[in-house]
Design an enzyme around this catalytic site. Sequence first.
Site, PDB file in Angstrom:
ATOM      1  N   GLU A 152     -11.861  -6.313 -12.297  1.00  0.00           N
ATOM      2  CA  GLU A 152     -11.588  -7.497 -11.477  1.00  0.00           C
ATOM      3  C   GLU A 152     -12.841  -8.328 -11.214  1.00  0.00           C
ATOM      4  OE1 GLU A 152      -9.937  -6.703  -7.575  1.00  0.00           O
ATOM      5  OE2 GLU A 152      -9.569  -8.825  -7.206  1.00  0.00           O
TER       6      GLU A 152
ATOM      7  N   LYS B 287      -7.995  -8.068 -14.165  1.00  0.00           N
ATOM      8  CA  LYS B 287      -7.446  -8.668 -12.937  1.00  0.00           C
ATOM      9  C   LYS B 287      -8.273  -9.904 -12.595  1.00  0.00           C
ATOM     10  CE  LYS B 287      -6.439  -7.615  -8.097  1.00  0.00           C
ATOM     11  NZ  LYS B 287      -5.787  -6.656  -7.221  1.00  0.00           N
TER      12      LYS B 287
HETATM   13  P1  13P Z   1      -5.500 -10.732  -3.034  1.00  0.00           P
HETATM   14  O1  13P Z   1      -4.255 -10.807  -3.873  1.00  0.00           O
HETATM   15  O2  13P Z   1      -5.235 -10.814  -1.568  1.00  0.00           O
HETATM   16  O3  13P Z   1      -6.566 -11.640  -3.518  1.00  0.00           O
HETATM   17  O4  13P Z   1      -6.059  -9.259  -3.215  1.00  0.00           O
HETATM   18  C1  13P Z   1      -6.102  -8.715  -4.469  1.00  0.00           C
HETATM   19  C2  13P Z   1      -7.161  -7.709  -4.526  1.00  0.00           C
HETATM   20  O5  13P Z   1      -6.915  -6.580  -4.828  1.00  0.00           O
HETATM   21  C3  13P Z   1      -8.537  -8.119  -4.235  1.00  0.00           C
HETATM   22  O6  13P Z   1      -9.422  -7.135  -4.671  1.00  0.00           O
END
Ligand code: 13P
Length: 356
Positions: A179, A221
């Site tokens: 991510e 992600k």
């Molecule tokens: P949000 O969808 O609230 O951005 O959170 C996703 C997430 O896992 C952030 O690390």
Amino acid sequence: MNASLAPLVATAQALMAPGKGLLAMDESVGTCNRRLAEVGIAQTPENRHRYRELLVTTPGLSEAISGVILFDETSHQSTAEGVPFVEVLQGAGVLVGIKVDAGAKSLAGHPDEQVTEGLDGLRERLAHYASRGARFAKWRAVLKIGDGLPSRACMLVNAHALARYAALCQEAQLVPIVEPEVLMDGGHTLARCSEVTGEVLHQVFEQLYRQGVVLEGMVLKPNMVLPGLSCAGTASLEEVVDATLSCLRRGVPAAVAGIAFLSGGQSAKLATARLNAMNLRAGSQGPETALQANGLPWPLTFSFGRALQQPALGLWAGDDVNRVAAQKALLHRARCNGAAAQGTWRPGMESDGLST
Ligand code: 13P
């Protein structure tokens, strides 16, 4: 591909099952407390526990949720009846994931920028979580857009750490969720977000390649490509779809098992509508280019935190009288997003009784 990778690839594909996505409920103690406070709930360990229990025991969750990402605190907790949350999820047919980064910390020499830490001892922690039933993990890097930001140094160190984490995960037979989040904070334009997201993805996949990460056994992600929250202009649904799909097509190798967007502060319905529009648009390109049903080389789904949880948290408001209504609200958002992951969500679904 090495035969020992087959279980890892199978897990990554299960996370990306058609019509399903991920529930991110891995907020750190500080972030979870902040979310509770926003809706007037006292910031106590008991309330965090009660709220997380409400989420994991939601009936029917596996209809649209393939995996749930837990925070360490939650991964060791049990229901009031004494059933570990991990077993509740496994029993419901949901894969268990765990946030393993130690948070974003100030980057030396780069005021206003952060590097995500947590590599020390990670091999041992991953083995521990895998032995307790985790099948995948998450690590979040944050990149801020500003005047001259993100710096090359910030992009490089975060990409490097993401790749080291991902390689360690695969060694432990855990699917890494990678991510790199380009934050929505700021007044930047859609074009600037596109430029930065493209560069960040390039750096991340370079490092993943250098460190031998098997793309078929990982999930990306990313953020959607959006104008900053305080940008003077707005962007249409079509502009967001164009910019996000262009960025991903240019930056994400076709071998990646799937893409599961974060919501990043978008409203729940807008995040759903945008995910749906991306799957719809891509699908309209014709079957001759269609590797996936959506016409892209990878499935596109959700790994939302706020955009899945916010309506439920607001309804619950800390009072278990509202527990069933809150669970229905969570299931409703999950179902709407599950439809969006297939391009079959319609605005009418928001009120057509899906939640009952
Ligand atoms: P949000 O969808 O609230 O951005 O959170 C996703 C997430 O896992 C952030 O690390």
